[in-house]
Motif scaffolding. Structure first.
Motif, PDB file in Angstrom:
ATOM      1  N   GLY A 179     -20.182   9.082  81.358  1.00 11.48           N
ATOM      2  CA  GLY A 179     -20.732   7.731  81.279  1.00 11.48           C
ATOM      3  C   GLY A 179     -21.537   7.484  80.022  1.00 11.48           C
ATOM      4  N   SER A 182     -19.336   6.774  77.119  1.00  6.45           N
ATOM      5  CA  SER A 182     -18.296   5.764  77.351  1.00  6.45           C
ATOM      6  C   SER A 182     -18.405   4.491  76.520  1.00  6.45           C
ATOM      7  CB  SER A 182     -18.280   5.388  78.835  1.00  6.45           C
ATOM      8  OG  SER A 182     -19.497   4.760  79.217  1.00  6.45           O
ATOM      9  N   SER A 210     -23.153   3.903  81.717  1.00 10.98           N
ATOM     10  CA  SER A 210     -22.873   5.099  82.519  1.00 10.98           C
ATOM     11  C   SER A 210     -22.843   4.819  84.015  1.00 10.98           C
ATOM     12  CB  SER A 210     -23.932   6.170  82.227  1.00 10.98           C
ATOM     13  OG  SER A 210     -25.205   5.789  82.734  1.00 10.98           O
ATOM     14  N   TYR A 213     -19.684   5.392  86.068  1.00  9.49           N
ATOM     15  CA  TYR A 213     -19.334   6.810  86.181  1.00  9.49           C
ATOM     16  C   TYR A 213     -20.338   7.566  87.034  1.00  9.49           C
ATOM     17  CZ  TYR A 213     -16.247   5.815  82.226  1.00  9.49           C
ATOM     18  OH  TYR A 213     -15.271   5.293  81.414  1.00  9.49           O
TER      19      TYR A 213
END
Length: 295
Positions: A179, A182, A210, A213
């Motif tokens: 995350g 990302s 994040s 995730y």
């Protein structure tokens, strides 16, 4: 409809398990299913499905009815004892999840910030999950006992919480690492063009990114913490929780086959509460859940 569908599917799953249990009990062979049995040699072969008698497979309704019965004169109903033990295990699981969240997220921050840390640390994090929990638990308990003797405050339940965190931190560390890394490169470049510090980029960009995730990782971590707490209670013999209760009541299974299923139902309920708590957190953070990743 989307909010109700998961509950409907969960109920259907529970009913399916009950139906399979009762159907096998009704139609399955009395001696169960044994592979590799040699005719005339009792005890040979490997049993893959249990016997279907009431001593081995009580009816589901008998298990639930047993929750309302006591274990002897002057003792509370089994359901009350299970709820008391459930509270202990749930509290330890929550502390274990909190420890696992802190440890896993710190590891993820370090690995995301410095690639060399990821290269050196991530393989060890993965390898750590290959250590059997039944072997890890006595080590933690022994270490806690030594710390307690040296004057450090270390109660037995804290050892169980550490064991629970051992299972919880892994999915959290991996999910948070994915995350935090990302955000799109164009967004990272925008923050750099404004001269934003790493801390500001972390708070304003990486942490919100994040969430999709981290929530699935938290769900895995929460249920793993429950498993770790129950196994830890069994391994170190801590009284008061569901793990020790399962072992104690299993000794009476031959005379009262429905008895051990009470704490097992309690452990399932703890797992549902843990997963439900993360789902509630997800509802609070719903604005950040677009495109939630599958753990």
């Amino acid at each position: 409809m989307k909010r109700v569908l998961p509950w409907i599917l969960g109920l259907v799953g529970i009913l399916a398990v009950v139906a399979i249990w009762e159907l096998y009990k009704w139609l399955g062979p009395a001696d169960g299913v044994v592979l590799g049995a040699v005719e005339g040699q009792a005890g040979s072969g490997f049993r893959i499905l249990p016997r279907t008698g009431d001593l081995n497979m009580p009816h589901v309704w008998d298990m639930f009815a047993r929750l309302g019965q006591d274990n002897g004169p002057g003792t509370p109903p089994l359901g009350v004892s299970v709820l008391s033990a459930l509270g202990v295990t749930l509290g330890i699981s929550a502390i274990g999840l909190l420890i696992g969240l802190v440890v896993g997220f710190v590891f993820a921050l370090l690995m995301q910030r410095w690639r060399i840390v990821e290269w050196g640390l991530l393989p060890w994090i993965i390898v750590s999950q290959t250590v059997p929990l039944i072997a890890f638990a006595p080590i933690v308990a022994r270490l806690g006992t030594q710390l307690d003797k040296q004057g450090w405050w270390w109660p037995g339940w804290l050892s169980v919480a550490v064991i629970a965190s051992y299972l919880a931190f892994f999915p959290i560390a991996v999910g948070a690492l994915r995350g935090l890394g990302s955000p799109d490169a164009i967004h990272q470049d925008l923050f750099r063009s404004y001269g934003a510090s790493y801390g500001r980029t972390l708070v304003k960009l990486r942490l919100p990114a994040s969430i999709p995730y981290l929530l699935p990782a938290l769900r895995l971590g929460a249920t793993s913490a429950v498993v770790g707490a129950v196994v830890g209670e069994v391994s170190i013999g801590m009284p008061g929780g569901l793990g020790r209760m399962i072992i104690q009541l299993a000794q009476s299974a031959s005379a009262d086959p429905a008895l051990p299923y009470g704490p097992i139902f309690g452990a399932v309920l703890v797992g549902l509460v843990a997963a439900g708590s993360v789902a509630l957190l997800g509802a609070i953070l719903k604005n950040y859940r677009r495109g939630e990743a599958v753990a």
